[in-house]
Each structure stands twice: as structure tokens, then as C-alpha cells.
Enzyme design. Sequence first.
Site, PDB file in Angstrom:
ATOM      1  CD  GLU A   1      -8.433   3.233   0.044  1.00 15.55           C
ATOM      2  OE1 GLU A   1      -8.440   4.452  -0.224  1.00 15.55           O
ATOM      3  OE2 GLU A   1      -7.412   2.531   0.041  1.00 15.55           O
TER       4      GLU A   1
ATOM      5  CG  HIS B   1      -2.071   0.970   1.102  1.00 15.58           C
ATOM      6  ND1 HIS B   1      -3.385   0.626   1.290  1.00 15.58           N
ATOM      7  CD2 HIS B   1      -2.088   2.296   0.803  1.00 15.58           C
ATOM      8  CE1 HIS B   1      -4.163   1.691   1.124  1.00 15.58           C
ATOM      9  NE2 HIS B   1      -3.386   2.722   0.836  1.00 15.58           N
TER      10      HIS B   1
ATOM     11  CG  ASN C   1      -4.233   0.756  -2.099  1.00 10.02           C
ATOM     12  OD1 ASN C   1      -5.431   0.507  -2.006  1.00 10.02           O
ATOM     13  ND2 ASN C   1      -3.761   1.999  -2.125  1.00 10.02           N
ATOM     14  CD  GLU C   2      -6.014   3.952  -4.507  1.00 13.74           C
ATOM     15  OE1 GLU C   2      -5.143   4.835  -4.520  1.00 13.74           O
ATOM     16  OE2 GLU C   2      -7.164   4.159  -4.070  1.00 13.74           O
TER      17      GLU C   2
ATOM     18  CB  SER D   1      -3.888  12.430   3.992  1.00 16.26           C
ATOM     19  OG  SER D   1      -3.923  12.687   2.617  1.00 16.26           O
ATOM     20  CD1 TRP D   2      -1.680   8.313   0.739  1.00 14.36           C
ATOM     21  CD2 TRP D   2       0.308   7.659   1.503  1.00 14.36           C
ATOM     22  NE1 TRP D   2      -1.789   7.000   1.100  1.00 14.36           N
ATOM     23  CE2 TRP D   2      -0.578   6.574   1.574  1.00 14.36           C
ATOM     24  CE3 TRP D   2       1.630   7.486   1.935  1.00 14.36           C
ATOM     25  CZ2 TRP D   2      -0.213   5.323   2.070  1.00 14.36           C
ATOM     26  CZ3 TRP D   2       2.002   6.246   2.420  1.00 14.36           C
ATOM     27  CH2 TRP D   2       1.087   5.194   2.484  1.00 14.36           C
TER      28      TRP D   2
ATOM     29  CE1 TYR E   1     -11.027  10.741   2.261  1.00 18.31           C
ATOM     30  CE2 TYR E   1      -8.880  11.394   3.103  1.00 18.31           C
ATOM     31  CZ  TYR E   1      -9.782  11.298   2.062  1.00 18.31           C
ATOM     32  OH  TYR E   1      -9.437  11.780   0.811  1.00 18.31           O
TER      33      TYR E   1
ATOM     34  CG  ASN F   1      -9.512   1.777  -3.108  1.00 22.28           C
ATOM     35  OD1 ASN F   1     -10.204   0.864  -2.662  1.00 22.28           O
ATOM     36  ND2 ASN F   1      -8.237   1.933  -2.792  1.00 22.28           N
TER      37      ASN F   1
END
Length: 470
Positions: free
Chosen positions: A374, A115, A159-160, A429-430, A438, A296
Site C-alpha cells: 500500500e 483487513h 493487514n497491519e 476510509s475507516w 485515494y 504499507n
Amino acid sequence: MIALPKTFILGAATAAYQVEGASKEDGKGRVLWDAFLEKEGRFSPDPASDFYHRYEEDIRLAHEHGITALRISIAWSRIFPHGSGEPNAKGVEYYRKVFETCLRYNIEPYVTLHHFDTPETLFLQGDWLNKNQISAFEDYAAFVFEAYHDIVKHWITINEPIAYAQGQYLSGAFPPSEKYERLKCVQSQHNQLVAHSRVVNLFKEKGYQGEIGLVHALTQFYSIDQQPQNIEATRKHDIFMNGFMLDATFLGYYTDEKLTTIKTILADEFEQLDIRKEELDTLKIAAPQLDFIGINYYQSNWIQYHQDESYIFHNGTGDKGTSVYRIAGIGEVVKNDKIPTTDWDWYIYPEGLYDMIQRIQNDYPNYKKMLVTENGLGYKDQWIDEETPINDQVRIDYIATHLEAISKAIKEGARVDGYFVWSLQDMFSWSNGYNKRYGLFYIDFETQKRYVKKSALWYRELAKAIAQQS
Ligand code: BGP
């Protein structure tokens, strides 16, 4: 009540680097973000929401609020501090305790292997652009399956892929902060899909019990109007961000339409795209073995034609209206005043989730099942005092309308088995730091105290109503 089947899974999601903190504890290796964040100096990944030490409390809170499934990622660098070599016993032991705690609270862990947190050693060698990382990932996955297959029955490889590649090579919001590198973006997607496929094939060859899936960030794109060039730009944008990966995921190859479009986008650079025959063979074996796809979904975008210079401005501060997103030869994200946005300029459009589910049904009828892995609202929640519950009605509305969209799709025949709200708790958050919250649970990042938000109470009632149906 929102009409959802009695068996519908109501879950929540997290990711290791965003919640754990303890980024230098118990032998954990560094990841790509450590040097990047140190240099930027905007915010630190420590202590995040200190899940590393407080996981028991967080899992208990989840249980008490009706959550029966939790997305958790393993930090590769806790198991193999340098990506490969000798495993770190403390890391291995830590995740076993976390998964055992989930099971003790009747929560099913859905475990992601990657992730957004490639170990630094591998990142410095090119991350997913370096094909050697594919084997390293497979070795790591093999180790982790052996270590936890007795207690973990739901796995997510990556992930993504697009969001990671996009952040690294298009918007530059993720390290190594390169911009407008379309070729690298496509190459990274492809290599991630090969890595994913190798791990799916390994999981199935070994005959482990349980399910394995892949999570995609899927943004729905609409043309801003009916002008042919805008419709065409939207089609291209969709293939670049969604279609290319969805083909590989479900069909195990790239259709001519996708490859031709990627060729038009990359122009002269297309020749440098390294897609090998044996890799395509791997995709082909994995596709029919995939147990689920995770969607997501946060937003939809409206697109128009854009042929000039690329320019992206990432709104990472929550200053509404500052985002710009234009990619030469693909398209431009344009303002649509009819649709509400968050402070980070993400369009709130539940219909887009419905359309995305329908699209998967129509284009890939061989899919086995979908999970929304997500979905949630980034918001500047206000803490008032110890006694006053945090009122995040806007988040409740966001979640409810997206669940309604899922409900409608299910009624019309789609197989969507569950929903994981992003996120269980407030976290880091990145590219935005700590003011973009969130969570169902508010975290005071100074004291690390947890507070229940109104959305958590609402989620609990929904879980009850779903479970009590006859
Ligand atoms: C997804 C990631 C998550 C999470 C979420 C919200 O792309 O899988 O890790 O961060 O988006 O995004 P952001 O934190 O940028 O608002």
C-alpha cells in the site's frame, strides 16, 4: 521512465469493508464497525463503492489500465457470519466469482484474510485480546485455503497488526475507541503475530502451492534533532510501532533490546503481558517460512521526547494542522515545517520508504522478498463535469516519487518485487469517511459512476513502459 525491472508487479489495493458495501446482504455477519458507525452517525459503510455488485466493471477497468495484480480482502463475516460455525455458501460463492473474474482479466489476486474487519461476535469477546480468536482465525483460514487454493496463489494473513491495535487502543479512532492503552496495544500485536504464524505454518504443512506473507504498516521515524533524549524517544517509538513486530516476523522471537524497551514503556503493566512459550515456538517455525513481507508506507514522522500525559487528536476530517500525537513514555510526533503534508497531516516523504527498505535489508538479511502493498495519497479530488478528466497530478507526483525511492533501493540490491497503489478506486476510509480519496478511479458515491483520473492514465503508461523493456 522510472527504472523498474521488467518483472516488476504493478498492482492496486482494496479492502472488503471499504469497497464492497452490501454490508447486510447475502447472509453477511456484522463486524466491529457496524454498531460503531451507526452510533457515530458520521458516515455509512453502505454502499461504499459497491464493489459487491460492480466488481466486474472495476476489475475490467484495472485491467484496461495496466494493473496485473489486485489486493482484495475476504470479509471473514461473509464466510462465517459469526466468526466460526457453519460457512455461508453465498459468501463462499461470491469470492470465487471475484477471483475467477480477476484471472479472466489476467489479474493476479493477492488475498488478505483479515483487513480490520473482525466479525462482531468475536469483537465483543475481546477481538485479538482474546486468545480464542487465534484458533477461530486458523479455522477460518483453513476453510478458505481449501475453498480457493486452486485459484488463489498469493495470500496475506493479516493487514497491519499495529495500525489495527493502535486505532483500537491508542488513538481510539477504531472501535472500541479506547485511548492510551499501551498494554492492550502490545498484547494485540503479539496475539495477531501468533495468529499469523499459526496460519503460515498451516499453509506450509498442507503443502499448498503459492506464497504467503504478512503486511505491516511501517512508518519511518526520525529524531527532530540531535539531542540524546529525542534520539532515544525516536528509538522507543520505532520499537513500539515497528521493531517489536519486525523481530517476531523475521526472527521468530523478540530480541532483548525490543523486550527491554517494551518493558520500559509499559512499566508496571509489563508483568501482565501474556507471551507464552508455545506461542514463541509457533513464531519460530513461521518466520523462516514466510514468503514475503508487504510494506504499507504512507508517511514518516519526526519525534521528540515526551514524558507527560498522553494526548492524541486524530485529524479525521482533513482540517490541516489539527493532529496531535503524544504518548507518555514513548514520544511525541512534532511538526517539521520543511516537509509537505496532506490535509490529514500525513508527511509526504518518499525517502522514508527508501530508508525503511534499507532497514529491513540491514536488520533482517534473511527476508525473502518485499512488496510495497500500500502507498498512495489521500486527497480531496475535485470532480468538474462529465467531460473534464479529473486532474490529480499531485497523486501522480506522490506515486512517482515513491516508485523512484523503490527503484533506487532495487538498484542498490534490495529485492522489492512489486507495488500496489492504495487504492484502486475511491472508497470509504475507516476513520475519515468519503472525502479522503485515494483511487485511480473516481467514484461518484451518489450514482456509483466510475471516472478515470489522470493518475490511472499515467499508471497505464508506466505499466506499458515497464512491460516493453528489452
Ligand atoms: C491503511 C489501511 C487501509 C487504508 C489506508 C489509508 O492503514 O490498510 O485500509 O485505509 O491505510 O488510510 P486512511 O483510510 O485512514 O487514510
